[in-house]
Design a protein around this motif. Structure first.
Motif, PDB file in Angstrom:
ATOM      1  N   GLY A 128     -35.954  -0.328  16.318  1.00 18.58           N
ATOM      2  CA  GLY A 128     -34.611  -0.891  16.435  1.00 18.58           C
ATOM      3  C   GLY A 128     -33.698  -0.036  17.282  1.00 18.58           C
ATOM      4  O   GLY A 128     -32.893  -0.550  18.069  1.00 18.58           O
ATOM      5  N   VAL A 129     -33.815   1.283  17.136  1.00 15.22           N
ATOM      6  CA  VAL A 129     -33.024   2.200  17.962  1.00 15.22           C
ATOM      7  C   VAL A 129     -33.408   2.052  19.430  1.00 15.22           C
ATOM      8  O   VAL A 129     -32.553   2.062  20.318  1.00 15.22           O
ATOM      9  N   THR A 130     -34.701   1.885  19.697  1.00 15.76           N
ATOM     10  CA  THR A 130     -35.159   1.701  21.075  1.00 15.76           C
ATOM     11  C   THR A 130     -34.593   0.424  21.675  1.00 15.76           C
ATOM     12  O   THR A 130     -34.221   0.390  22.856  1.00 15.76           O
ATOM     13  N   VAL A 131     -34.522  -0.633  20.864  1.00 17.51           N
ATOM     14  CA  VAL A 131     -33.893  -1.875  21.319  1.00 17.51           C
ATOM     15  C   VAL A 131     -32.447  -1.616  21.727  1.00 17.51           C
ATOM     16  O   VAL A 131     -31.997  -2.029  22.806  1.00 17.51           O
ATOM     17  N   GLY A 132     -31.709  -0.911  20.865  1.00 15.98           N
ATOM     18  CA  GLY A 132     -30.309  -0.622  21.162  1.00 15.98           C
ATOM     19  C   GLY A 132     -30.132   0.232  22.405  1.00 15.98           C
ATOM     20  O   GLY A 132     -29.247  -0.020  23.229  1.00 15.98           O
ATOM     21  N   ILE A 133     -30.999   1.238  22.561  1.00 19.28           N
ATOM     22  CA  ILE A 133     -30.904   2.118  23.723  1.00 19.28           C
ATOM     23  C   ILE A 133     -31.219   1.358  25.010  1.00 19.28           C
ATOM     24  O   ILE A 133     -30.518   1.489  26.019  1.00 19.28           O
ATOM     25  N   GLY A 134     -32.286   0.565  24.978  1.00 23.05           N
ATOM     26  CA  GLY A 134     -32.647  -0.206  26.162  1.00 23.05           C
ATOM     27  C   GLY A 134     -31.560  -1.174  26.570  1.00 23.05           C
ATOM     28  O   GLY A 134     -31.230  -1.308  27.751  1.00 23.05           O
ATOM     29  N   MET A 135     -30.969  -1.849  25.570  1.00 26.52           N
ATOM     30  CA  MET A 135     -29.897  -2.785  25.867  1.00 26.52           C
ATOM     31  C   MET A 135     -28.646  -2.060  26.367  1.00 26.52           C
ATOM     32  O   MET A 135     -27.947  -2.545  27.260  1.00 26.52           O
ATOM     33  N   ALA A 136     -28.377  -0.875  25.798  1.00 24.91           N
ATOM     34  CA  ALA A 136     -27.217  -0.097  26.239  1.00 24.91           C
ATOM     35  C   ALA A 136     -27.374   0.328  27.700  1.00 24.91           C
ATOM     36  O   ALA A 136     -26.421   0.262  28.487  1.00 24.91           O
ATOM     37  N   MET A 137     -28.578   0.763  28.053  1.00 24.50           N
ATOM     38  CA  MET A 137     -28.815   1.188  29.432  1.00 24.50           C
ATOM     39  C   MET A 137     -28.651   0.031  30.408  1.00 24.50           C
ATOM     40  O   MET A 137     -27.946   0.144  31.422  1.00 24.50           O
ATOM     41  N   LEU A 138     -29.284  -1.103  30.111  1.00 26.23           N
ATOM     42  CA  LEU A 138     -29.183  -2.251  31.013  1.00 26.23           C
ATOM     43  C   LEU A 138     -27.748  -2.773  31.058  1.00 26.23           C
ATOM     44  O   LEU A 138     -27.242  -3.127  32.130  1.00 26.23           O
ATOM     45  N   SER A 139     -27.079  -2.804  29.905  1.00 25.38           N
ATOM     46  CA  SER A 139     -25.683  -3.256  29.864  1.00 25.38           C
ATOM     47  C   SER A 139     -24.803  -2.352  30.715  1.00 25.38           C
ATOM     48  O   SER A 139     -23.944  -2.825  31.467  1.00 25.38           O
ATOM     49  N   GLY A 140     -25.016  -1.040  30.577  1.00 26.25           N
ATOM     50  CA  GLY A 140     -24.221  -0.101  31.352  1.00 26.25           C
ATOM     51  C   GLY A 140     -24.380  -0.295  32.845  1.00 26.25           C
ATOM     52  O   GLY A 140     -23.396  -0.317  33.595  1.00 26.25           O
ATOM     53  N   VAL A 141     -25.620  -0.495  33.274  1.00 26.91           N
ATOM     54  CA  VAL A 141     -25.886  -0.670  34.708  1.00 26.91           C
ATOM     55  C   VAL A 141     -25.245  -1.940  35.242  1.00 26.91           C
ATOM     56  O   VAL A 141     -24.548  -1.934  36.267  1.00 26.91           O
ATOM     57  N   VAL A 142     -25.457  -3.079  34.548  1.00 30.15           N
ATOM     58  CA  VAL A 142     -24.943  -4.349  35.074  1.00 30.15           C
ATOM     59  C   VAL A 142     -23.419  -4.418  35.000  1.00 30.15           C
ATOM     60  O   VAL A 142     -22.764  -5.033  35.859  1.00 30.15           O
TER      61      VAL A 142
END
Length: 321
Positions: A128-142
């Motif tokens: 679940g933490v990995t899901v949040g981190i991955g989404m945070a990274m992609l969200s930050g970039v876009v």
């Protein structure tokens, strides 16, 4: 009935209700023949590329479990991890409440292979933490590169959206810093979390980000067949759709994903492309994962019966003279 069960059932009812309403709002202006025709208009090449990106995403999702298994210091072989991950997530992402449904399936497999309940809980938590981190990274970039689309949907200024993007990247950097320097368990009220090693944390960031980037590529591929859609805009639509899914708890994001993507992309997101994405990323894995789960369960039961039979024979065997 416990409060937890009541809450779960209420969330399922609300989720299915919201999904039904949003699906109706999204598809009400189209006949079934128009939807089918829109789906058929997508070239085979685009569908095959979308399937390839979806496959890559599920490989990355197995990496979520791999990181969790290594986090609990277990050396379980990757083929078993991949099997458990695919079955759990292919079913869990479609039926909804993925953390609960996929967590129960993971427990079935990992416990069979000798892991404790605590270890399985930690694996699910780290995933679940990995899901949040991955989404945070992609969200930050876009949000930093393409703030206009997110700003128009969220009703915020470009400056605020960019600031949110930098905050997402800063949160990820903070997580890596904690993994590098903090070895004592973190305590938040009664909840305790031991940070993974820096190596595992970096793997979480890389695998998590690549996973969501591949899902965005899958979505873009089916939309690009009928419209000039940039990858960045498709990724923005996917990020915002996931935020909406987290808020609504709709099972598998049903209706919410389609409505949000349609809102962000407009006519660029044809009805056929939305159906194609749902079929490719959710339905096909589900209809592979479900019979696979039944086969694996049958194998587990057969082996258990065989062990019990052998134990019974050994128990009743007379002692030699």
């Amino acid at each position: 009935m416990t409060r937890k069960k009541i809450f779960t059932y209420v969330m399922l009812v609300v989720g299915f209700g919201a999904a039904g309403y949003l699906l109706y709002q999204t598809f009400r202006d189209f006949t079934l023949s128009e939807i089918v025709e829109s789906f058929r208009a997508i070239p085979t090449r685009n569908l095959l590329m979308a399937l390839l990106f979806a496959f890559g995403s599920y490989v990355c999702l197995s990496g979520f479990d791999w990181a969790g298994v290594r986090y609990v210091k277990n050396d379980l072989a990757y083929p078993k991890i991949g099997l458990a991950s695919f079955i759990a997530l292919s079913i869990g992402q479609s039926v909804g409440l993925s953390g609960l449904s996929s967590g129960a399936l993971r427990y079935r497999y990992y416990a069979h292979w000798g892991m404790s309940t605590e270890d399985v809980a930690k694996i699910v938590l780290l995933s679940g933490v990995t899901v949040g981190i991955g989404m945070a990274m992609l969200s930050g970039v876009v949000m930093i590169i393409n703030p206009a689309d997110a700003a128009s949907v969220l009703g915020l200024s470009n400056v605020v959206v960019v600031a949110i993007g930098f905050a997402c990247l800063a949160a990820t950097a903070g997580y890596l810093a904690l993994a590098a320097f903090v070895r004592t368990p973190l305590k938040i009220r009664s909840w305790t979390f031991e940070m993974p090693t820096l190596k595992i944390a970096i793997a979480q960031v890389v695998i998590g980000t690549i996973n969501f980037a591949l899902v965005s590529a899958c979505l873009r591929e089916v939309m690009a067949a009928t419209a000039d859609v940039s990858y960045l805009k498709a990724a923005t639509a996917f990020v915002l759709a996931n935020l909406a899914i987290l808020i609504t708890h709709a099972p598998g994001g049903l209706g919410v994903l389609e409505a949000t993507v349609r809102h962000v992309m407009g006519d660029q997101a044809s009805i056929g492309s939305l159906v194609a994405f749902r079929v490719i990323y959710f339905f096909i894995p589900f209809f592979i994962g479900l019979p696979l789960a039944l086969i694996v369960e049958a194998i587990f039961r057969a082996r258990k019966a065989k062990r019990q039979s052998q134990s019974g024979l050994e128990f009743t065997k007379p002692a030699s003279a």
